[in-house]
Each structure stands twice: as C-alpha cells, then as structure tokens.
Design a protein around this motif. Structure first.
Motif, short mmCIF file in Angstrom:
data_model
loop_
_atom_site.label_atom_id
_atom_site.label_comp_id
_atom_site.label_asym_id
_atom_site.label_seq_id
_atom_site.Cartn_x
_atom_site.Cartn_y
_atom_site.Cartn_z
N VAL A 1 0.81 -1.22 0.00
CA VAL A 1 0.00 0.00 0.00
C VAL A 1 0.85 1.27 0.00
CG1 VAL A 1 -2.01 -1.08 1.08
CG2 VAL A 1 -0.20 -0.14 2.53
N HIS A 2 2.14 1.17 -0.32
CA HIS A 2 3.04 2.33 -0.33
C HIS A 2 3.14 2.96 1.05
CE1 HIS A 2 3.78 2.51 -4.67
NE2 HIS A 2 2.52 2.16 -4.82
N GLY A 3 3.14 2.12 2.08
CA GLY A 3 3.26 2.62 3.44
C GLY A 3 4.61 2.27 4.03
N VAL A 4 4.66 2.22 5.38
CA VAL A 4 5.91 1.91 6.07
C VAL A 4 5.73 0.77 7.07
CG1 VAL A 4 6.88 4.21 5.77
CG2 VAL A 4 5.49 3.72 7.79
N PHE B 1 0.46 -16.82 5.41
CA PHE B 1 -0.11 -16.82 4.07
C PHE B 1 -1.36 -15.94 3.96
CE2 PHE B 1 2.16 -20.92 4.34
CZ PHE B 1 3.04 -20.75 3.29
N ASP B 2 -1.59 -15.06 4.93
CA ASP B 2 -2.81 -14.25 4.94
C ASP B 2 -2.70 -12.97 4.12
OD1 ASP B 2 -4.13 -16.06 6.53
OD2 ASP B 2 -3.50 -15.12 8.40
N GLU B 3 -1.57 -12.74 3.48
CA GLU B 3 -1.32 -11.54 2.68
C GLU B 3 -1.61 -10.27 3.49
OE1 GLU B 3 -1.81 -10.22 -1.98
OE2 GLU B 3 -3.41 -11.37 -1.03
N PRO B 4 -0.82 -10.03 4.54
CA PRO B 4 -1.05 -8.86 5.38
C PRO B 4 -0.79 -7.56 4.63
CG PRO B 4 1.05 -9.87 5.91
CD PRO B 4 0.36 -10.80 4.97
N GLU B 5 -1.46 -6.50 5.08
CA GLU B 5 -1.26 -5.18 4.48
C GLU B 5 0.03 -4.59 5.04
OE1 GLU B 5 -3.66 -1.16 5.01
OE2 GLU B 5 -4.72 -2.55 3.65
N ALA B 6 1.06 -4.59 4.23
CA ALA B 6 2.38 -4.11 4.64
C ALA B 6 3.23 -3.96 3.40
CB ALA B 6 3.03 -5.08 5.62
N ASP B 7 4.38 -3.30 3.55
CA ASP B 7 5.28 -3.11 2.41
C ASP B 7 6.66 -3.69 2.66
OD1 ASP B 7 4.13 -1.22 0.07
OD2 ASP B 7 3.14 -0.81 1.96
N ALA B 8 6.79 -4.44 3.74
CA ALA B 8 8.05 -5.13 3.99
C ALA B 8 7.79 -6.28 4.93
CB ALA B 8 9.08 -4.18 4.59
N ALA C 1 9.65 -0.14 -1.96
CA ALA C 1 9.80 1.30 -1.70
C ALA C 1 9.66 2.09 -2.99
CB ALA C 1 11.13 1.59 -1.03
N GLY C 2 8.45 2.53 -3.29
CA GLY C 2 8.27 3.55 -4.31
C GLY C 2 8.66 4.88 -3.69
N TRP C 3 8.48 5.97 -4.44
CA TRP C 3 8.91 7.23 -3.84
C TRP C 3 8.12 7.59 -2.58
CZ3 TRP C 3 5.86 11.30 -2.82
CH2 TRP C 3 4.71 11.51 -3.59
N PRO C 4 6.81 7.23 -2.47
CA PRO C 4 6.13 7.55 -1.20
C PRO C 4 6.75 6.84 -0.01
CG PRO C 4 4.51 7.12 -2.94
CD PRO C 4 5.85 6.67 -3.48
N LEU D 1 9.81 5.42 0.14
CA LEU D 1 11.20 5.81 0.31
C LEU D 1 11.30 7.14 1.04
CD1 LEU D 1 14.14 5.08 -0.38
CD2 LEU D 1 13.87 6.34 -2.53
N SER D 2 10.41 8.07 0.72
CA SER D 2 10.47 9.41 1.32
C SER D 2 10.01 9.42 2.77
CB SER D 2 9.63 10.40 0.51
OG SER D 2 8.25 10.08 0.57
N THR D 3 9.18 8.44 3.16
CA THR D 3 8.64 8.44 4.51
C THR D 3 9.29 7.39 5.42
OG1 THR D 3 6.79 7.09 3.69
CG2 THR D 3 6.41 9.44 3.93
N GLY D 4 10.36 6.72 4.94
CA GLY D 4 11.13 5.88 5.83
C GLY D 4 10.87 4.39 5.77
#
Length: 246
Positions: free
Chosen positions: A71-74, A82-89, A124-127, A129-132
C-alpha cells in the motif's frame, strides 16, 4: 530470455535473492505478457495464480512465497504467514520461508544478516522511500544494521524517472543532501535517482556503504525484460524474492 535475475551481491551462507523478468514463463496475455505475478494489476486472476505456481516449480522454492498487500506505506510484518497482510516489507529468521515483493518501477530492496541468520524484503516507491520504508524495515530486524547487507533490484532509473516539485520537496525536507539525486528537466520537473537516495538512507541507518549492492538496472528503459507502470500504465508485476535455505 532469462526468467529471473539473481542478486549481484556476495550472498550470505544459504541466502538466495532474485527478481523475476516478464518473459520466459507464464501464461498471461498482453499487456501482462507473459509472467505477471500480481493479482491486482488487471490480469486474469487464474493466469496470475498459474504464473505463481510456475514460479514455485521453476525455482524449487522451499515453500510458497509470503505475498503482501502493498500500500506504499511503512508497515513491516514480522514472520509473515499466508494471509497476505497489508504491509510493504517483511522480516524473517526462519529458514525455508520465502519473502516476496511485487514491483513495476518501485524499488525492491532485500536485506540479509551477513552471517545468514535473518533476511528482509521491502517495497519502496517514492512515497515509501520518502517516509522511511527502508529505515522501518531495518528497525524491525533483530540484527543491527552494521551487520547487514542490502541489494537493490531493478527499478525506475535516474535517466527515465521524472517527478514533479512536490516529490523533490518531500525528499529535501527530510535531508538537503537529497539534492544530489535530482536533475532538472523542464520547469517544475526533475529526473530522480531513487537508487542514490536509497543508498544514502541505508547508509545513514547504519549499513556500511560497501555492503550495499545493486541499484542501476532500469525497468522503464528495458521493455524486453521488465514491466513498467510509468512506461505502460496498464502492466504486470515482477517479484523479488529472498529466502534462507532449510
């Protein structure tokens, strides 16, 4: 054409990392041809699932990848299931657990403890990457940053990725040194070197720069190997995987 690109880093014991390409396997029709691995890109779900099955077989993976709902978050998930959690790492110290990140221009970054005891994968897209996003991933790992190494996979390159003033200002607000990563193109627009910014962010977080690898393969300019949202808008997704062998 090669189905995947192995990480160009001195892999720790038992660790493997790679990024898939768009051809060589898969059943997806244009514009997702042929090896799209994303379920939310507009491709037929059955085709993307078959592509994922082919990926597991071709690589002989020790388990099915732990996919994320990015979701372009942190947010970082520890020991994903295997639940496909909402996260970016995601982070794991379990052998045989395959971490997976989907991209089509954003930075895929994998981390590994140099003794092979822990790994992580970050989107890490720019959103992000820019927010950590990268810093958040490192903070979630047990191993200190000084004991880690990183590999940056294929992403939008500095001679093809153009952004506006608002994006540049977000990076500059964090650190004025980010100015070195921008080249003016036309009024209000800039080429951005996300690879350089990622390297700077990771070094500031404690990773020795000599242990930061990759960063330089452009998805936008290589339509034969890579999907690119910036180039094509409607397109598939590559996967970057990392795991520790059982």
């Amino acid at each position: 054409m090669k189905v995947w690109i192995d990480a160009d880093w001195p892999a720790p014991p038992g660790v493997r990392a790679l990024t898939t390409t768009r051809y060589g396997l898969g059943v997806s029709a244009a514009p997702f041809d042929t090896f799209n691995l994303g379920l939310r890109s507009g491709d037929e779900i059955e085709a993307a699932l078959e592509n994922r099955r082919q990926l597991e077989v071709a690589l002989g993976l020790p388990s099915a990848p732990r996919w994320l709902k990015q979701v372009h978050g942190v947010d970082v998930v520890i020991e994903p299931d295997f639940d496909e959690p909402e996260a970016d790492a995601a982070v794991t110290s379990e052998t045989g657990k395959v971490l997976a990140i989907l991209t089509a221009d954003c930075l895929p970054v994998v981390f590994a403890a140099r003794d092979g005891s822990e790994i992580a994968a970050a989107h890490a897209g720019w959103p992000g990457l820019s927010t950590g996003m990268l810093e958040a991933t490192l903070a979630a790992m047990r191993a200190p940053a000084a004991q880690l190494q990183a590999w940056i996979g294929p992403a939008a390159g500095p001679q093809r990725y153009e952004i506006g003033d608002e994006v540049r200002e977000r990076f500059m607000a964090h650190d004025k040194r980010a100015a070195m990563a921008f080249v003016a193109t036309r009024p209000g627009h800039w080429w951005v070197d996300m690879f350089a910014i990622a390297r700077m962010r990771m070094a500031d977080a404690g990773i020795d720069p000599q242990h930061i690898h990759g960063g330089g393969v452009c998805t936008i300019s290589d339509s034969l190997r890579f999907f690119s949202h910036r180039r094509d808008q409607r397109t598939g997704r590559m996967a970057t995987l990392v795991w520790m062998s059982p």
